[in-house]
Motif scaffolding. Sequence first.
Motif, PDB file in Angstrom:
ATOM      1  N   GLY A 418       0.801  -1.210   0.000  1.00 19.84           N
ATOM      2  CA  GLY A 418       0.000   0.000   0.000  1.00 19.84           C
ATOM      3  C   GLY A 418       0.835   1.262   0.000  1.00 19.84           C
ATOM      4  O   GLY A 418       0.291   2.367  -0.054  1.00 19.84           O
ATOM      5  N   THR A 419       2.180   1.124   0.050  1.00 20.21           N
ATOM      6  CA  THR A 419       3.032   2.304   0.164  1.00 20.21           C
ATOM      7  C   THR A 419       4.149   2.371  -0.858  1.00 20.21           C
ATOM      8  O   THR A 419       4.776   3.415  -1.016  1.00 20.21           O
ATOM      9  CB  THR A 419       3.674   2.365   1.569  1.00 20.21           C
ATOM     10  OG1 THR A 419       4.459   1.176   1.784  1.00 20.21           O
ATOM     11  CG2 THR A 419       2.614   2.473   2.649  1.00 20.21           C
ATOM     12  N   GLU A 420       4.431   1.262  -1.574  1.00 23.27           N
ATOM     13  CA  GLU A 420       5.529   1.232  -2.525  1.00 23.27           C
ATOM     14  C   GLU A 420       5.107   0.425  -3.757  1.00 23.27           C
ATOM     15  O   GLU A 420       4.220  -0.425  -3.674  1.00 23.27           O
ATOM     16  CB  GLU A 420       6.776   0.587  -1.913  1.00 23.27           C
ATOM     17  CG  GLU A 420       7.344   1.324  -0.709  1.00 23.27           C
ATOM     18  CD  GLU A 420       8.524   0.584  -0.110  1.00 23.27           C
ATOM     19  OE1 GLU A 420       9.646   0.707  -0.663  1.00 23.27           O
ATOM     20  OE2 GLU A 420       8.346  -0.123   0.891  1.00 23.27           O
ATOM     21  N   PRO A 421       5.763   0.636  -4.907  1.00 27.04           N
ATOM     22  CA  PRO A 421       5.424  -0.120  -6.126  1.00 27.04           C
ATOM     23  C   PRO A 421       6.050  -1.513  -6.109  1.00 27.04           C
ATOM     24  O   PRO A 421       6.917  -1.840  -6.927  1.00 27.04           O
ATOM     25  CB  PRO A 421       5.993   0.760  -7.243  1.00 27.04           C
ATOM     26  CG  PRO A 421       7.162   1.441  -6.605  1.00 27.04           C
ATOM     27  CD  PRO A 421       6.753   1.700  -5.184  1.00 27.04           C
ATOM     28  N   VAL A 422       5.618  -2.339  -5.180  1.00 22.16           N
ATOM     29  CA  VAL A 422       6.118  -3.709  -5.048  1.00 22.16           C
ATOM     30  C   VAL A 422       4.961  -4.622  -4.671  1.00 22.16           C
ATOM     31  O   VAL A 422       3.959  -4.188  -4.092  1.00 22.16           O
ATOM     32  CB  VAL A 422       7.234  -3.834  -3.989  1.00 22.16           C
ATOM     33  CG1 VAL A 422       8.445  -2.992  -4.351  1.00 22.16           C
ATOM     34  CG2 VAL A 422       6.714  -3.451  -2.605  1.00 22.16           C
ATOM     35  N   VAL A 423       5.116  -5.896  -5.011  1.00 16.87           N
ATOM     36  CA  VAL A 423       4.260  -6.952  -4.494  1.00 16.87           C
ATOM     37  C   VAL A 423       5.076  -7.683  -3.436  1.00 16.87           C
ATOM     38  O   VAL A 423       6.218  -8.084  -3.681  1.00 16.87           O
ATOM     39  CB  VAL A 423       3.828  -7.917  -5.615  1.00 16.87           C
ATOM     40  CG1 VAL A 423       3.130  -9.145  -5.033  1.00 16.87           C
ATOM     41  CG2 VAL A 423       2.890  -7.201  -6.583  1.00 16.87           C
TER      42      VAL A 423
END
Length: 452
Positions: A418-423
């Motif tokens: 919810g805070t970074e472009p990662v899974v």
Amino acid sequence: MQLFGSSGIRGVANEEVTPTLCLRIGLAVGTLVDGQAAVGRDTRATGEMLADATASGLASAGSDVDRLGVLPTPALQSYAEREGVPAVMITASHNPPQYNGIKLVGNDGIEFGVDQLERVEELLDDGTFEHARWDETGNARRVTSARREYVEEVVAAVDRERIAAADLTVALDPGHGAGSLTSPGLFRKLGCEVHTVNAQRDGSFPGRDPEPVPEHLADLGRLVRTTDADVGIAHDGDADRAIFFDEYGNYIEGDATLAVLAGATLDDGDSTVSAVTVSQRLVDVASEAGAELELTPVGSTRIISRVRELHDDGVSVPIAGEGNGGVLFPDHRLARDGAYTAARFLELLADRSASAVVEAVGGYHNVRTTVGYESDADRATLLAAAAAYADESEGELNDTDGYRLDFGDAWLLVRESGTEPVVRIYTEAHTEARAHELADGIGDRLDRALDG
């Protein structure tokens, strides 16, 4: 909610989190509240710029603004409750230095709930802000006492005599964040000998990344060993989290810390709340105590909202939180507080070593990893691959937030950050090999999906 994620707004400063956005959020909050508000920030280089913009928006809507300066998020929350004013915290918590963000706090010292955040987003969408007349705009004043009052509050809220009598040596790594200004003195007031590393306030975080994970905390492990400390304590950028090392300089899983604190707090008939990332450790502890465990999507906002609902129904929830070091003791305040959590852990060390304290919840191994993406198309590809993996799996599925699969001897979770472009990928098992097997399996599946 489109703008506020699992724990407020986060993004690259001056690109995604801009002074214009902060001005508008200040206007929105000032439109919703009457009279007075507070603004604080962590140590990030862009914090003052964004705090100035937020304060301008609040003043434009007619709110007087208390400027608290640099302080931990829980110190701002303490001030908000004590003074009965809403507050805005400029922080990106554990994110890298180039990030910044925004957390909104009510006049009860608790983060805005989902309903309140949705009202703010509605105002941001339609732009119907209240603009005060020129002679009714708000005034600003600088408040220099908030950090000191917070330290005094935490010291008074725990068993100082028990901690002091244990004659503990603490190795502390506040990671150049806001805890640098409060935690060293706080633990000394509790009667501890304190040694520090990365304790200089610095918004570029030269000593380590703000996220208190094992790969960033080698200095703390060495400090524990060289000073013969009883425990090591690390914070994130805004010091609302605490992570621990034992007396041998070994990292203690945050899930283990949450479980032992829950075991010392829960009674029969209580409830506790955690996220879908919950460790089996907490499941076991809650069951042994006769307490109910409820799971929410990841993020303090979701956990806090559920605890509030349970309290409204007359349910006792003395502890809640996540295994990332973010623990809440609602009877103290419904807020994550790294220093208070650490002090509660120090109480447990009065008659046992840190390694002995967590031994009771041992027997589990965890793996945490991420797969990054650069575009919405990549994000969709990764989530589709995770969904397909879940469909094919024999594990029991919980899709509260992402895809959690329980296999009996182990579990894994795949979810979008919810805070970074990662899974993010989480696994836990009774053996390290099994935990890595699960993490590697789903990680390879996602990598292959990105490769085409």
